[in-house]
Motif scaffolding. Structure first.
Motif, PDB file in Angstrom:
ATOM      1  N   MET A 223      30.200  -9.834  44.751  1.00 46.25           N
ATOM      2  CA  MET A 223      30.692  -9.712  46.125  1.00 46.25           C
ATOM      3  C   MET A 223      31.774  -8.649  46.196  1.00 46.25           C
ATOM      4  SD  MET A 223      30.079 -11.005  49.168  1.00 46.25           S
ATOM      5  CE  MET A 223      30.407  -9.543  50.141  1.00 46.25           C
ATOM      6  N   GLU A 224      32.617  -8.627  45.176  1.00 47.73           N
ATOM      7  CA  GLU A 224      33.703  -7.648  45.155  1.00 47.73           C
ATOM      8  C   GLU A 224      33.133  -6.223  45.133  1.00 47.73           C
ATOM      9  OE1 GLU A 224      37.033  -6.403  41.948  1.00 47.73           O
ATOM     10  OE2 GLU A 224      36.426  -8.508  41.909  1.00 47.73           O
ATOM     11  N   VAL A 225      32.130  -6.034  44.283  1.00 43.79           N
ATOM     12  CA  VAL A 225      31.512  -4.710  44.180  1.00 43.79           C
ATOM     13  C   VAL A 225      30.761  -4.366  45.472  1.00 43.79           C
ATOM     14  CG1 VAL A 225      29.733  -3.374  42.974  1.00 43.79           C
ATOM     15  CG2 VAL A 225      31.398  -4.726  41.674  1.00 43.79           C
ATOM     16  N   TYR A 226      30.020  -5.325  46.007  1.00 47.00           N
ATOM     17  CA  TYR A 226      29.274  -5.071  47.244  1.00 47.00           C
ATOM     18  C   TYR A 226      30.235  -4.719  48.383  1.00 47.00           C
ATOM     19  CZ  TYR A 226      25.325  -7.240  44.849  1.00 47.00           C
ATOM     20  OH  TYR A 226      24.332  -7.537  43.957  1.00 47.00           O
ATOM     21  N   ASP A 227      31.307  -5.499  48.454  1.00 47.24           N
ATOM     22  CA  ASP A 227      32.270  -5.305  49.524  1.00 47.24           C
ATOM     23  C   ASP A 227      32.819  -3.874  49.491  1.00 47.24           C
ATOM     24  OD1 ASP A 227      33.478  -6.546  51.689  1.00 47.24           O
ATOM     25  OD2 ASP A 227      35.343  -6.830  50.602  1.00 47.24           O
ATOM     26  N   LYS A 228      33.161  -3.422  48.307  1.00 48.12           N
ATOM     27  CA  LYS A 228      33.686  -2.056  48.177  1.00 48.12           C
ATOM     28  C   LYS A 228      32.613  -1.028  48.495  1.00 48.12           C
ATOM     29  CE  LYS A 228      37.773  -2.528  45.452  1.00 48.12           C
ATOM     30  NZ  LYS A 228      38.129  -2.915  44.085  1.00 48.12           N
ATOM     31  N   TYR A 229      31.403  -1.310  48.040  1.00 47.05           N
ATOM     32  CA  TYR A 229      30.308  -0.381  48.320  1.00 47.05           C
ATOM     33  C   TYR A 229      30.080  -0.266  49.832  1.00 47.05           C
ATOM     34  CZ  TYR A 229      25.733   1.730  48.689  1.00 47.05           C
ATOM     35  OH  TYR A 229      24.710   2.573  49.039  1.00 47.05           O
TER      36      TYR A 229
END
Lengths: 490, 490
Positions: free
Chosen positions: A190-196
């Motif tokens: 989620m953290e990576v998706y959110d930043k993406y």
């Protein structure tokens, strides 16, 4: 940030059913309008495994005319695709004007998955985000509608769905290891998706966050947002697009009029050097093949400047299994109905191979500009678009060599006359060549602008002074050799 | 990423001097063109302390006509400014058409500094990045050129410069604690700057990274890039801007024709309720003052719908030291020559105060649309721009209440006739009112579109059914009270 954007709240079942019926009808109507107005539409469905992208997509296309849309489920890249720039397989599949393409999973999935697994390193990842932003913006600027959905479900919901899918013999195969990895590492993902999502959330192609807990509600959100997006895109159709500021470091280049053309090589020297350089290039071809370095050589120049003969001498040094020459004529209808760089993206060489383009994507800012085959806005935008295209090639690791083959007007006249008077050369000269010759001055303005604006540090132009064709051939070989040698040193 | 963009390499001193002379001359010429073409230009100089922003700026303005540019050195926000949304003091200072404004330090400095010091929390920081992106894009879309420079020097170079400045009595005062903090935490700062530059590096307002080791070389980079940017902006002048997709969650609203207008309040009930509600509002005014909550109340409605009387009853409940009514007429020349929202940004209340707008920024999509005071492209873009403006207010913590005061055509005619026939009311009726009345149907289309497209979840429209003015006044009071109470509960 993106997490705050969930759109509204699920209405009651009755209201939902009514709105869904209406939305489906409206979307079907929009498909007609898309076709009439020749709008190309690219719809991207991304999100969590088991969030229901596939089943929503299945419902949506049921109401559409199958002649005018395509769906792609983007799983892993094939071996062929892996030997190309990472955007290659997506650029390849962009819709024609008037059609819709749905991607079930996209470049987002590929890039974030690679990053999460560590196969795409942070620096490379940052570069890819930039590439993706440019890609989506270029599509938008060239009249494409790009709509991006992220299907959101919570960790527990995902766990339950995966469990249910697995327990059923008919659906068990749909759960792969990645889905389960994702569920176990939900927060990290989620953290990576959110930043993406944040990084690629552009005004011209925003993300829509789809609350996917309920299948019908998810379908309603996607359908209504598609209708709304298409309406705005139709309003924008044909509107000219503001020109962007240049952000690429440029190399200072001379004007054509400042180039001296009296270089000469003696015959004996020519033969000796040609032989030596071709041998060296042949060795290098082996080396780049083993090191999997792609090489792109682009030729532009005046009619009768000697491009053909020049390319011949270059190709003669190469192993035919490892290179291709692409003669570029005017685009076919299926090429014309896509982004003008599409026919070049699809012709990119594999890693380790050489592609030689006899005329190139620069047609946009020369013949298309001067003959009015595209709008002024189109060719003015093209300098940046082309620099961005070549930046992709550079990021990919390609050696890029661009030649402008230069002669003066007298030399051209001599060669035209010679062609006209020599029966076996007559096929080489057409009325069009004479017509182009009359526009020499206009072309010179366009070529100068092109060379000034597209000589980036990563893909500068090289001038081949070709009043003496022998001289130009040797210089071409030397330039290609130097560029490859420099890359091998890195 | 941005660090890779350093533009070219410093040329030899002689070449540098010649290029600088030429660039200065070209920039002075551009100032004339800016003036003629009425281009507003905003130049932002950011970067490391002691990197030489000030001295480069000093050199650049030497060659410019002082009547047509302004410089601002943006240090800390004043107490007045701190009680406004963080972009307020920048929006305030945007240039008029035909002029240049230079910012020595900008919103970047304020926001990254706050983040580094911990006074701006990560979530708030992310929001501000979004605000900044919207701000810069809105300026660009409204015809502004925004050019952003980041002055780069290394840690050791900065340390030496700060030391040298401090040792000299004449310059010692220029080194502040922040500069020294920055130098000690160079890597941490660079990391934050790098991410900031990446996040706000938009195609429409890219960052230019200035190698600032040498003063003249820095000046050359800035001057040449300014000239180049101005040329592109002049090319774009007047080009229509693509309309953006909506990304704000909207509330479903009725059409005007669906609104019933037969509500009525009896006289006794009216007086009793008015009294009760005004008392309650008065209490709440105290509370928001103490809790420093800003309140913005916007009135739009048909002529003679009763806006004035309605506002009067609201204002009667308020402490005059804590509110202001802004009657909005057509813009003055100095307002017209700026972004159309400028005159509303500059009228925002302080925290804890109430601003009541008698007619508003929605003029853009009503009178300006219908009378052709702006282009179709302008008003079509305005729905999103206004939603974004109100999102700023919401992010800031404001209570936003928007009223559409609704009557039917018969009621308007009655009131017009009454005004005409009553000597002391005649000033209230003009020929323009009669002309507007003839355009009722066109206005209704515009108002419906406005209400549908700008009823966001954070700033929805409220309809005041005002055939019975008493009813409308009570409803206005109730609505404002409910909105404030809801905010106080949070």
């Amino acid at each position: 940030m993106i997490k705050e954007w969930v759109k509204g709240k699920k209405p009651d079942d009755e209201v939902l059913a009514a709105r869904l019926e209406k939305a489906r009808y409206e979307l079907a109507k929009r498909q007609q309008m898309i076709k009439e107005k020749k709008l190309p539409v690219l719809v991207v469905l991304d999100g969590w495994g088991a969030a229901g992208k596939g089943s929503v997509l299945g419902r949506i296309i049921k109401n559409l005319d199958p002649r005018f849309f395509k769906t792609f489920t983007l799983t892993k890249a094939s071996e062929e695709e892996k030997r190309r720039p990472f955007l290659y397989r997506y650029f390849n599949k962009i819709p024609e004007a008037g059609k819709i393409v749905f991607f079930d999973g996209s470049w987002m999935d590929e890039v974030t998955r690679g990053y999460l697994k560590g196969t795409v390193k942070p620096k490379e990842y940052e570069k890819r985000l930039e590439s993706i932003k440019r890609f989506e913006r270029q599509l938008n600027d060239n009249g494409y509608l790009v709509v991006k959905f992220f299907f959101q479900i919570g960790q527990e919901e995902q766990r339950l769905r995966l469990k249910r899918l697995k327990e059923d013999k008919n659906t068990g195969w749909r759960v792969d290891k990645w889905d389960e990895w994702q569920n176990r590492h939900y927060d990290r993902c989620m953290e990576v998706y959110d930043k993406y999502l944040d990084a690629t959330n552009q005004f011209i192609a925003p993300w829509y966050f789809v609350d996917s807990k309920n299948r019908k509600w998810a379908e309603l959100q996607v359908t209504e947002l598609l209708v709304q997006s298409i309406d705005i895109a139709l309003k924008n159709a044909g509107r000219s697009v503001p020109i962007l500021q240049n952000t690429f470091p440029l190399v200072k280049m001379p004007l054509l009029s400042e180039i001296s053309l009296d270089q000469k090589v003696e015959d004996a020297k020519y033969r000796q050097e040609l032989d030596r350089l071709q041998k060296r290039l042949s060795e290098l071809h082996n080396e780049i093949y083993h090191k999997k370095i792609p090489v792109i050589i682009a030729y532009e120049g005046w009619d009768a400047a000697g491009k053909g003969g020049n390319i011949k001498r270059l190709a003669a040094a190469l192993d035919p299994r490892g290179y291709e020459v692409h003669p570029i004529a005017s685009p076919e209808p299926h090429e014309k109905s896509r982004h003008y760089l599409w026919r070049f993206w699809t012709r990119l060489p594999k890693k380790g191979h050489i592609a030689i383009f006899d005329r190139t994507w620069y047609g946009r800012v020369m013949v298309e500009r001067l003959e009015g085959f595209c709008s002024e806005n189109d060719w003015q935008r093209a300098y940046t678009e082309i620099n961005e295209f070549e930046k992709e090639l550079d990021d990919w690791g390609a050696v890029i060599v661009k030649f402008w083959v230069q002669i003066d007007q007298d030399t051209q006249l001599e060669r035209f006359t010679d062609r006209q008077n020599t029966p076996e050369k007559q096929w080489k000269i057409t009325d069009e060549d004479w017509r182009n010759r009359e526009k020499w001055d206009q072309y010179e303005v366009a070529v100068n602008e092109m060379i000034q604006k597209t000589s980036t540090e990563f893909a500068p132009w090289h001038i081949l002074e070709s009043n003496d064709k022998h001289y130009a051939r040797l210089k071409a070989l030397e330039t290609v050799i130097a560029a490859i040698e420099q890359r091998l040193k890195k």
